[in-house]
Scaffold this motif. Structure first.
Motif, PDB file in Angstrom:
ATOM      1  N   ARG A   1      29.235  43.839   1.015  1.00 32.31           N
ATOM      2  CA  ARG A   1      28.696  42.549   1.458  1.00 32.31           C
ATOM      3  C   ARG A   1      29.661  41.875   2.456  1.00 32.31           C
ATOM      4  O   ARG A   1      30.850  41.709   2.191  1.00 32.31           O
ATOM      5  CB  ARG A   1      28.507  41.653   0.234  1.00 32.31           C
ATOM      6  N   GLY A   2      29.100  41.495   3.617  1.00 29.05           N
ATOM      7  CA  GLY A   2      29.899  40.813   4.626  1.00 29.05           C
ATOM      8  C   GLY A   2      30.727  41.720   5.503  1.00 29.05           C
ATOM      9  O   GLY A   2      31.512  41.243   6.332  1.00 29.05           O
ATOM     10  N   HIS A   3      30.570  43.025   5.372  1.00 32.80           N
ATOM     11  CA  HIS A   3      31.333  43.996   6.147  1.00 32.80           C
ATOM     12  C   HIS A   3      30.373  44.944   6.876  1.00 32.80           C
ATOM     13  O   HIS A   3      29.258  45.190   6.408  1.00 32.80           O
ATOM     14  CB  HIS A   3      32.260  44.795   5.237  1.00 32.80           C
TER      15      HIS A   3
ATOM     16  N   THR B   1      26.699  36.801   3.313  1.00 34.27           N
ATOM     17  CA  THR B   1      26.161  35.619   2.656  1.00 34.27           C
ATOM     18  C   THR B   1      27.277  34.563   2.585  1.00 34.27           C
ATOM     19  O   THR B   1      28.455  34.887   2.745  1.00 34.27           O
ATOM     20  CB  THR B   1      25.663  35.960   1.248  1.00 34.27           C
ATOM     21  N   PRO B   2      26.957  33.310   2.352  1.00 31.70           N
ATOM     22  CA  PRO B   2      27.998  32.276   2.357  1.00 31.70           C
ATOM     23  C   PRO B   2      29.069  32.521   1.291  1.00 31.70           C
ATOM     24  O   PRO B   2      28.761  32.843   0.151  1.00 31.70           O
ATOM     25  CB  PRO B   2      27.216  30.988   2.068  1.00 31.70           C
ATOM     26  N   ALA B   3      30.325  32.375   1.693  1.00 31.16           N
ATOM     27  CA  ALA B   3      31.454  32.460   0.762  1.00 31.16           C
ATOM     28  C   ALA B   3      31.465  31.206  -0.122  1.00 31.16           C
ATOM     29  O   ALA B   3      30.892  30.184   0.250  1.00 31.16           O
ATOM     30  CB  ALA B   3      32.746  32.576   1.552  1.00 31.16           C
TER      31      ALA B   3
ATOM     32  N   ALA C   1      45.522  34.189  -7.561  1.00 31.22           N
ATOM     33  CA  ALA C   1      44.279  33.743  -6.932  1.00 31.22           C
ATOM     34  C   ALA C   1      44.572  32.708  -5.860  1.00 31.22           C
ATOM     35  O   ALA C   1      43.899  32.669  -4.813  1.00 31.22           O
ATOM     36  CB  ALA C   1      43.342  33.166  -7.993  1.00 31.22           C
ATOM     37  N   GLU C   2      45.580  31.866  -6.080  1.00 33.03           N
ATOM     38  CA  GLU C   2      45.918  30.826  -5.110  1.00 33.03           C
ATOM     39  C   GLU C   2      46.361  31.422  -3.775  1.00 33.03           C
ATOM     40  O   GLU C   2      46.044  30.880  -2.709  1.00 33.03           O
ATOM     41  CB  GLU C   2      47.008  29.920  -5.679  1.00 33.03           C
ATOM     42  N   ALA C   3      47.088  32.535  -3.828  1.00 27.08           N
ATOM     43  CA  ALA C   3      47.530  33.178  -2.589  1.00 27.08           C
ATOM     44  C   ALA C   3      46.339  33.669  -1.775  1.00 27.08           C
ATOM     45  O   ALA C   3      46.322  33.535  -0.544  1.00 27.08           O
ATOM     46  CB  ALA C   3      48.475  34.329  -2.917  1.00 27.08           C
ATOM     47  N   TRP C   4      45.336  34.214  -2.458  1.00 25.56           N
ATOM     48  CA  TRP C   4      44.153  34.701  -1.749  1.00 25.56           C
ATOM     49  C   TRP C   4      43.294  33.546  -1.259  1.00 25.56           C
ATOM     50  O   TRP C   4      42.707  33.618  -0.178  1.00 25.56           O
ATOM     51  CB  TRP C   4      43.369  35.651  -2.650  1.00 25.56           C
ATOM     52  N   ALA C   5      43.239  32.473  -2.025  1.00 24.40           N
ATOM     53  CA  ALA C   5      42.513  31.286  -1.562  1.00 24.40           C
ATOM     54  C   ALA C   5      43.183  30.699  -0.322  1.00 24.40           C
ATOM     55  O   ALA C   5      42.503  30.271   0.623  1.00 24.40           O
ATOM     56  CB  ALA C   5      42.447  30.246  -2.676  1.00 24.40           C
ATOM     57  N   ALA C   6      44.507  30.695  -0.306  1.00 24.06           N
ATOM     58  CA  ALA C   6      45.228  30.180   0.852  1.00 24.06           C
ATOM     59  C   ALA C   6      44.979  31.042   2.084  1.00 24.06           C
ATOM     60  O   ALA C   6      44.820  30.516   3.195  1.00 24.06           O
ATOM     61  CB  ALA C   6      46.725  30.112   0.539  1.00 24.06           C
ATOM     62  N   ARG C   7      44.930  32.365   1.889  1.00 23.51           N
ATOM     63  CA  ARG C   7      44.630  33.254   3.017  1.00 23.51           C
ATOM     64  C   ARG C   7      43.240  32.969   3.560  1.00 23.51           C
ATOM     65  O   ARG C   7      43.046  32.857   4.781  1.00 23.51           O
ATOM     66  CB  ARG C   7      44.738  34.720   2.577  1.00 23.51           C
ATOM     67  N   ALA C   8      42.263  32.838   2.662  1.00 26.52           N
ATOM     68  CA  ALA C   8      40.893  32.540   3.092  1.00 26.52           C
ATOM     69  C   ALA C   8      40.824  31.184   3.790  1.00 26.52           C
ATOM     70  O   ALA C   8      40.159  31.033   4.825  1.00 26.52           O
ATOM     71  CB  ALA C   8      39.956  32.573   1.890  1.00 26.52           C
ATOM     72  N   ASP C   9      41.524  30.178   3.253  1.00 30.20           N
ATOM     73  CA  ASP C   9      41.502  28.839   3.841  1.00 30.20           C
ATOM     74  C   ASP C   9      42.104  28.828   5.234  1.00 30.20           C
ATOM     75  O   ASP C   9      41.618  28.119   6.129  1.00 30.20           O
ATOM     76  CB  ASP C   9      42.253  27.854   2.943  1.00 30.20           C
TER      77      ASP C   9
ATOM     78  N   SER D   1      35.739  43.939  13.725  1.00 25.51           N
ATOM     79  CA  SER D   1      34.289  43.723  13.607  1.00 25.51           C
ATOM     80  C   SER D   1      33.897  43.052  12.286  1.00 25.51           C
ATOM     81  O   SER D   1      32.729  42.695  12.102  1.00 25.51           O
ATOM     82  CB  SER D   1      33.550  45.050  13.747  1.00 25.51           C
ATOM     83  N   THR D   2      34.858  42.859  11.382  1.00 24.53           N
ATOM     84  CA  THR D   2      34.545  42.212  10.103  1.00 24.53           C
ATOM     85  C   THR D   2      34.248  40.737  10.338  1.00 24.53           C
ATOM     86  O   THR D   2      35.021  40.031  10.983  1.00 24.53           O
ATOM     87  CB  THR D   2      35.715  42.359   9.114  1.00 24.53           C
ATOM     88  N   ARG D   3      33.151  40.268   9.793  1.00 22.99           N
ATOM     89  CA  ARG D   3      32.781  38.861   9.975  1.00 22.99           C
ATOM     90  C   ARG D   3      33.734  37.951   9.207  1.00 22.99           C
ATOM     91  O   ARG D   3      34.157  38.266   8.091  1.00 22.99           O
ATOM     92  CB  ARG D   3      31.351  38.621   9.480  1.00 22.99           C
ATOM     93  N   LEU D   4      34.025  36.788   9.785  1.00 23.20           N
ATOM     94  CA  LEU D   4      34.901  35.828   9.121  1.00 23.20           C
ATOM     95  C   LEU D   4      34.388  35.479   7.730  1.00 23.20           C
ATOM     96  O   LEU D   4      35.151  35.428   6.768  1.00 23.20           O
ATOM     97  CB  LEU D   4      35.026  34.557   9.957  1.00 23.20           C
ATOM     98  N   GLU D   5      33.071  35.229   7.614  1.00 21.85           N
ATOM     99  CA  GLU D   5      32.524  34.812   6.330  1.00 21.85           C
ATOM    100  C   GLU D   5      32.640  35.923   5.295  1.00 21.85           C
ATOM    101  O   GLU D   5      32.916  35.663   4.114  1.00 21.85           O
ATOM    102  CB  GLU D   5      31.064  34.382   6.482  1.00 21.85           C
ATOM    103  N   GLY D   6      32.445  37.165   5.726  1.00 22.33           N
ATOM    104  CA  GLY D   6      32.601  38.286   4.808  1.00 22.33           C
ATOM    105  C   GLY D   6      34.042  38.463   4.367  1.00 22.33           C
ATOM    106  O   GLY D   6      34.318  38.736   3.186  1.00 22.33           O
ATOM    107  N   TYR D   7      34.976  38.308   5.300  1.00 21.82           N
ATOM    108  CA  TYR D   7      36.397  38.406   4.961  1.00 21.82           C
ATOM    109  C   TYR D   7      36.786  37.308   3.979  1.00 21.82           C
ATOM    110  O   TYR D   7      37.436  37.565   2.953  1.00 21.82           O
ATOM    111  CB  TYR D   7      37.235  38.318   6.233  1.00 21.82           C
ATOM    112  N   ILE D   8      36.388  36.075   4.276  1.00 21.50           N
ATOM    113  CA  ILE D   8      36.724  34.943   3.412  1.00 21.50           C
ATOM    114  C   ILE D   8      36.114  35.133   2.022  1.00 21.50           C
ATOM    115  O   ILE D   8      36.771  34.929   0.999  1.00 21.50           O
ATOM    116  CB  ILE D   8      36.249  33.628   4.058  1.00 21.50           C
TER     117      ILE D   8
END
Length: 259
Positions: A56-58, A64-66, A129-137, A178-185
């Motif tokens: 999903r998202g790749h 779909t929305p993150a 989880a906070e580290a991954w949330a920070a990366r997404a943010d 080519s990975t979409r931002l929303e899919g990555y996040i």
């Protein structure tokens, strides 16, 4: 290569190999698509019915929305296997794909004939989880994905491979870009929610865990933690390999996978 509606989205997939042969499903890493398994396809499709798909998202699967949950990604794969009547399958996943595979085996063990968990972990890599949330943010804030490319390539592929195989390196770069931002996040948040350590102790099928000796992201210690929670799991460490070892060390990795 068709798409199929499953679990509130659609997934892009490809099947190869003899009809009626044992099924193998390949699940991709963060920031790649089904092309990441290209080095293994000739060997696998000679013996198995091989299913590749874009998470999903790749790739060509819509974003779909993150945020996403890792359970959602596992349910996506479960629905795909059921729609194609390919379960139980030998499930192979690298990095995010290996996380998806673990959660699939936790939630739907009847769909999983065996597990091959490659360059992955049973909890969020890099700590929390906070580290991954920070990366997404950060990616959300800047709207710019280019900053993650160079460190990914460095973690994923040895300098030896990058020098010797410019075409393979270029394809990996293309998948990242080519990975979409929303899919990555969305998938960053899914990784941040991973909690699989010790939860596959009752899974009865064969489990193979493969780690790259020089992988700085999902380390040998991460692989050992998976194995510690599954009494019958086997661990293989590939010398001098980094994260994307199915490219970086395919001469060792592919025979391990076939075995």
């Amino acid at each position: 290569m068709p798409d199929i509606a499953v679990n509130g989205t659609s997934l892009h997939f490809e099947t190869e190999g003899p009809e009626g042969a044992p099924a193998v499903v390949l699940s991709n890493s963060l920031s790649t698509d089904l092309r990441m398994w290209q080095p293994q396809m000739a060997a696998l499709a000679a013996r198995y019915r091989v299913l590749r798909y874009d998470t999903r998202g790749h790739g060509q699967s819509p974003a779909t929305p993150a945020p996403y949950r890792i359970e959602t990604l596992a349910d996506d794969l479960a629905a795909l296997l059921e729609a194609l009547a390919l379960g139980p399958a030998h499930v192979v996943g690298l990095s995010l794909g290996g996380m998806t595979a673990q959660v699939l085996a936790m939630r739907r063990p009847e769909l999983v004939a065996s597990l091959c968990l490659v360059a992955t972990a049973c909890r969020p890599p890099f700590g929390t989880a906070e580290a991954w949330a920070a990366r997404a943010d950060e990616v959300r804030r800047t709207g710019d994905y280019r900053d993650v490319e160079a460190p990914m390539i460095e973690r994923w592929l040895t300098r030896r491979f990058r020098r010797a195989e410019p075409a393979g390196t270029a394809l990996v770069r293309e998948m990242i870009r080519s990975t979409r931002l929303e899919g990555y996040i969305g998938c960053c948040t899914a990784i941040g929610g991973l909690d699989a350590c010790g939860k596959l102790a009752s899974y009865q099928g064969p489990v193979c865990v493969i780690a790259g000796e020089e992988d700085p992201g999902t380390t040998v210690e991460d692989a050992q933690q998976i194995v510690a929670g599954i009494a019958h799991a086997e661990l293989h460490v590939v010398p001098h390999a980094r994260h994307l070892m199915n490219w970086d060390a395919r001469e060792i990795f592919t025979p391990l996978l076939l075995n």
